[in-house]
Design a protein around this motif. Structure first.
Motif, mmCIF file in Angstrom:
data_model
loop_
_atom_site.group_PDB
_atom_site.id
_atom_site.type_symbol
_atom_site.label_atom_id
_atom_site.label_comp_id
_atom_site.label_asym_id
_atom_site.label_seq_id
_atom_site.Cartn_x
_atom_site.Cartn_y
_atom_site.Cartn_z
ATOM 1 N N THR A 31 49.165 42.052 49.980
ATOM 2 C CA THR A 31 49.226 42.390 51.408
ATOM 3 C C THR A 31 50.070 43.639 51.564
ATOM 4 O O THR A 31 51.065 43.812 50.859
ATOM 5 N N PHE A 32 49.684 44.468 52.491
ATOM 6 C CA PHE A 32 50.303 45.781 52.596
ATOM 7 C C PHE A 32 50.994 45.937 53.947
ATOM 8 O O PHE A 32 50.504 45.444 54.966
ATOM 9 N N SER A 33 52.119 46.614 53.919
ATOM 10 C CA SER A 33 52.942 46.779 55.114
ATOM 11 C C SER A 33 52.226 47.665 56.140
ATOM 12 O O SER A 33 51.206 48.276 55.829
ATOM 13 N N ASP A 34 52.805 47.753 57.312
ATOM 14 C CA ASP A 34 52.124 48.429 58.427
ATOM 15 C C ASP A 34 51.993 49.946 58.264
ATOM 16 O O ASP A 34 51.139 50.568 58.880
ATOM 17 N N HIS A 35 52.888 50.549 57.475
ATOM 18 C CA HIS A 35 52.902 52.022 57.414
ATOM 19 C C HIS A 35 52.811 52.529 55.975
ATOM 20 O O HIS A 35 53.015 51.764 55.032
ATOM 21 N N MET A 36 52.536 53.797 55.848
ATOM 22 C CA MET A 36 52.563 54.451 54.534
ATOM 23 C C MET A 36 53.087 55.871 54.723
ATOM 24 O O MET A 36 53.096 56.396 55.843
ATOM 25 N N LEU A 37 53.548 56.448 53.628
ATOM 26 C CA LEU A 37 53.953 57.853 53.682
ATOM 27 C C LEU A 37 52.757 58.682 53.227
ATOM 28 O O LEU A 37 52.099 58.324 52.250
ATOM 29 N N GLU A 38 52.512 59.770 53.911
ATOM 30 C CA GLU A 38 51.367 60.613 53.546
ATOM 31 C C GLU A 38 51.814 62.063 53.474
ATOM 32 O O GLU A 38 52.523 62.543 54.377
ATOM 33 N N CYS A 39 51.402 62.735 52.415
ATOM 34 C CA CYS A 39 51.817 64.129 52.229
ATOM 35 C C CYS A 39 50.690 64.841 51.487
ATOM 36 O O CYS A 39 50.208 64.341 50.462
ATOM 37 N N ASP A 40 50.254 65.973 52.016
ATOM 38 C CA ASP A 40 49.124 66.685 51.399
ATOM 39 C C ASP A 40 49.575 67.971 50.729
ATOM 40 O O ASP A 40 50.472 68.663 51.224
ATOM 41 N N SER A 136 61.519 37.645 45.309
ATOM 42 C CA SER A 136 60.555 38.487 46.045
ATOM 43 C C SER A 136 61.182 39.848 46.357
ATOM 44 O O SER A 136 62.400 39.983 46.395
ATOM 45 N N SER A 137 60.328 40.806 46.569
ATOM 46 C CA SER A 137 60.812 42.149 46.909
ATOM 47 C C SER A 137 59.661 42.911 47.558
ATOM 48 O O SER A 137 58.539 42.408 47.633
ATOM 49 N N LEU A 138 59.972 44.106 48.027
ATOM 50 C CA LEU A 138 58.900 44.965 48.543
ATOM 51 C C LEU A 138 58.493 45.875 47.388
ATOM 52 O O LEU A 138 59.279 46.730 46.960
ATOM 53 N N TYR A 139 57.304 45.665 46.862
ATOM 54 C CA TYR A 139 56.825 46.526 45.771
ATOM 55 C C TYR A 139 56.386 47.853 46.382
ATOM 56 O O TYR A 139 55.664 47.881 47.387
ATOM 57 N N ILE A 140 56.837 48.938 45.785
ATOM 58 C CA ILE A 140 56.581 50.277 46.333
ATOM 59 C C ILE A 140 55.676 51.035 45.362
ATOM 60 O O ILE A 140 55.978 51.123 44.174
ATOM 61 N N ARG A 141 54.604 51.575 45.875
ATOM 62 C CA ARG A 141 53.652 52.273 45.018
ATOM 63 C C ARG A 141 53.493 53.724 45.501
ATOM 64 O O ARG A 141 52.695 54.008 46.400
ATOM 65 N N PRO A 142 54.255 54.664 44.922
ATOM 66 C CA PRO A 142 54.013 56.087 45.180
ATOM 67 C C PRO A 142 52.874 56.561 44.280
ATOM 68 O O PRO A 142 52.841 56.201 43.104
ATOM 69 N N TYR A 143 51.962 57.377 44.784
ATOM 70 C CA TYR A 143 50.878 57.879 43.925
ATOM 71 C C TYR A 143 50.313 59.183 44.445
ATOM 72 O O TYR A 143 50.404 59.488 45.637
ATOM 73 N N ILE A 144 49.739 59.930 43.520
ATOM 74 C CA ILE A 144 49.178 61.256 43.851
ATOM 75 C C ILE A 144 47.791 61.342 43.230
ATOM 76 O O ILE A 144 47.592 60.914 42.084
ATOM 77 N N ALA A 156 42.255 70.336 40.585
ATOM 78 C CA ALA A 156 41.893 70.484 42.002
ATOM 79 C C ALA A 156 42.855 71.450 42.698
ATOM 80 O O ALA A 156 43.942 71.729 42.192
ATOM 81 N N ASP A 157 42.438 71.915 43.876
ATOM 82 C CA ASP A 157 43.336 72.782 44.654
ATOM 83 C C ASP A 157 43.974 72.022 45.825
ATOM 84 O O ASP A 157 44.671 72.603 46.639
ATOM 85 N N ALA A 158 43.695 70.726 45.898
ATOM 86 C CA ALA A 158 44.305 69.917 46.967
ATOM 87 C C ALA A 158 44.564 68.505 46.426
ATOM 88 O O ALA A 158 43.791 67.986 45.601
ATOM 89 N N TYR A 159 45.673 67.934 46.896
ATOM 90 C CA TYR A 159 46.092 66.597 46.423
ATOM 91 C C TYR A 159 46.659 65.821 47.592
ATOM 92 O O TYR A 159 47.077 66.400 48.597
ATOM 93 N N LYS A 160 46.710 64.503 47.434
ATOM 94 C CA LYS A 160 47.377 63.655 48.419
ATOM 95 C C LYS A 160 48.433 62.822 47.700
ATOM 96 O O LYS A 160 48.165 62.254 46.639
ATOM 97 N N PHE A 161 49.615 62.785 48.306
ATOM 98 C CA PHE A 161 50.692 61.916 47.835
ATOM 99 C C PHE A 161 50.850 60.825 48.889
ATOM 100 O O PHE A 161 51.022 61.123 50.073
ATOM 101 N N LEU A 162 50.743 59.579 48.455
ATOM 102 C CA LEU A 162 50.926 58.451 49.372
ATOM 103 C C LEU A 162 51.996 57.524 48.816
ATOM 104 O O LEU A 162 52.154 57.417 47.590
ATOM 105 N N ILE A 163 52.709 56.866 49.698
ATOM 106 C CA ILE A 163 53.516 55.713 49.267
ATOM 107 C C ILE A 163 53.082 54.535 50.130
ATOM 108 O O ILE A 163 53.210 54.578 51.362
ATOM 109 N N CYS A 164 52.542 53.510 49.480
ATOM 110 C CA CYS A 164 52.200 52.269 50.166
ATOM 111 C C CYS A 164 53.130 51.185 49.642
ATOM 112 O O CYS A 164 53.614 51.277 48.509
ATOM 113 N N THR A 165 53.374 50.180 50.451
ATOM 114 C CA THR A 165 54.282 49.120 50.014
ATOM 115 C C THR A 165 53.646 47.753 50.259
ATOM 116 O O THR A 165 52.812 47.591 51.156
#
Ligand code: PLP
Ligand code: COI
Length: 354
Positions: A31-40, A136-144, A156-165
């Motif tokens: 299950t995933f939290s309400d928000h994520m970090l997004e960076c392009d 228990s903990s909040l597992y954090i998944r940063p990815y690009i 590629a010339d474009a990427y996305k960095f997200l952090i979902c928890t």
């Protein structure tokens, strides 16, 4: 309502799913939290990160992630202590490793402040999602990953960095039985084994399924050249206790430099547990199992923390490990989780307060 936290723009979700989650029965990463970090990344630079509602994203079918697998990720956890304070464990190590992985995959490196300030803002917004219960903990998944388009086999010339928890319970439910791999490899010299590249994990699934079909849960990876030396346990580093000495393979091109691994080495040394970082052969482990000096084997990683191994298979023979009363695995797991969850002093300065 939109706001700014530590210079990071926050676009809040209008609804929350938190009331649908059974925090007393959490699975791992389901299950995933309400928000994520997004960076392009575009026009030659990383753009300002934002906290946004957790939602689907749109990619072009020609995005290079689909064709050439340019993707890297990290795994971290946030913990809430009894007073409700939030802690991370050695987060700068994850940041540094993300960039090490990115460099190897020809992905542009991310500025530290985008990672750290973005993560802090995300955790501030979703702090109610950090579980408090034991284990228990909040597992954090940063990815690009590569969002830039094209069939040309080049970065590629474009990427996305997200952090979902994801609020999560334990990764494994009990001890695991493992198969020492004699044919397949997860990595090779000069390859990407030291990077947390998505493709490394895709490559593990088929051999792991073959092991599952034979009644094991995980594969013990051996060196690709001879399959004579033990390297990792599934998606974890491996520790082997022979008599009272704890042995783990040295990091290399082929082995991930695990944060749990290096913390366990430091913890064990600080308690005068003999630790050897050296090549360990399958032959030595089989002999130790036969003569009774093999006491413990366990995997170590963020998701599973420490995962004890009940036995292993090798060349159609099964070897059971003894059921010990006081194991290094239990002791070191308690030491590391007590530090992570602010239950004890942190002599190494590993805890990071949010
Ligand atoms: N080895 C592999 C292949 C992994 O995927 C992981 C997981 O992150 C680890 C080891 C353990 O690393 P860490 O302790 O930094 O999570
Ligand atoms: C972790 O331990 O955090 C990892 O990234 C391993 C993952 C494959 C669950």
């Amino acid at each position: 309502m939109n706001s700014i936290i530590n210079d990071i723009e926050v676009i809040k979700s209008e609804t929350t799913k938190i009331n649908t989650v059974d925090f007393s029965n959490l699975k791992f990463g389901k299950t995933f939290s309400d928000h994520m970090l997004e960076c392009d990344y575009k026009d030659g630079k990383w753009q300002a990160p934002k906290v946004v509602p957790y939602a689907g994203i749109t990619l072009q079918p020609s995005a290079k992630i689909f064709h050439y697998g340019q993707s890297v990720f990290e795994g971290m956890k946030a913990y809430k202590d009894v007073d409700g304070q939030v802690w991370l464990f050695r987060p700068l190590e994850n940041f540094k490793r993300l960039n090490i992985s990115s460099k190897r995959l020809a992905i542009p490196e991310l500025p530290e402040s985008y990672f750290m300030e973005g993560l802090k803002a995300l955790l501030e917004v979703d702090k109610d999602w950090i579980p408090k219960s034991e284990g228990s903990s909040l597992y954090i998944r940063p990815y690009i990953f590569a969002t830039g388009e094209g069939f040309h086999a080049s970065p590629a010339d474009a990427y996305k960095f997200l952090i979902c928890t994801a609020p999560s319970g334990s990764y494994f439910s009990g001890k695991v039985k493992v198969l020492i791999e004699e044919k397949y490899s997860r990595s090779a010299n000069g390859g990407v084994g030291f990077a947390k590249a998505g493709g490394n994990y895709a490559g593990q699934f088929y051999p792991t399924q073959l092991a599952i079909d034979k009644g094991y849960q995980q594969v013990i990876w051996t060196d690709d050249n001879t399959h004579e030396y033990i390297e990792e346990a599934g998606a974890m580093n491996i520790f082997i206790r022979i008599n009272d000495t704890l042995i783990t393979a040295p990091t290399s091109d082929r082995i991930l430099d695990g944060i749990t691994r290096k913390s366990i080495i430091d913890l064990a040394k600080s308690e005068n547990i003999p630790v050897e970082v050296r090549k360990i052969s399958v032959h030595e482990v089989v002999e130790a199992a036969k003569n009774g000096t093999l006491k413990e084997m366990f995997g170590a990683g963020t998701a599973a923390v420490i995962s004890p191994i009940s036995g292993f298979g090798y060349k159609d023979e099964d070897f059971d490990l003894p059921e010990l009363e006081d194991t290094y695995a239990d002791h070191l797991k308690k030491r590391i989780t007590d530090i992570q969850t602010n239950k004890t002093e942190d002599p190494f300065g590993w805890r990071y307060k949010i």
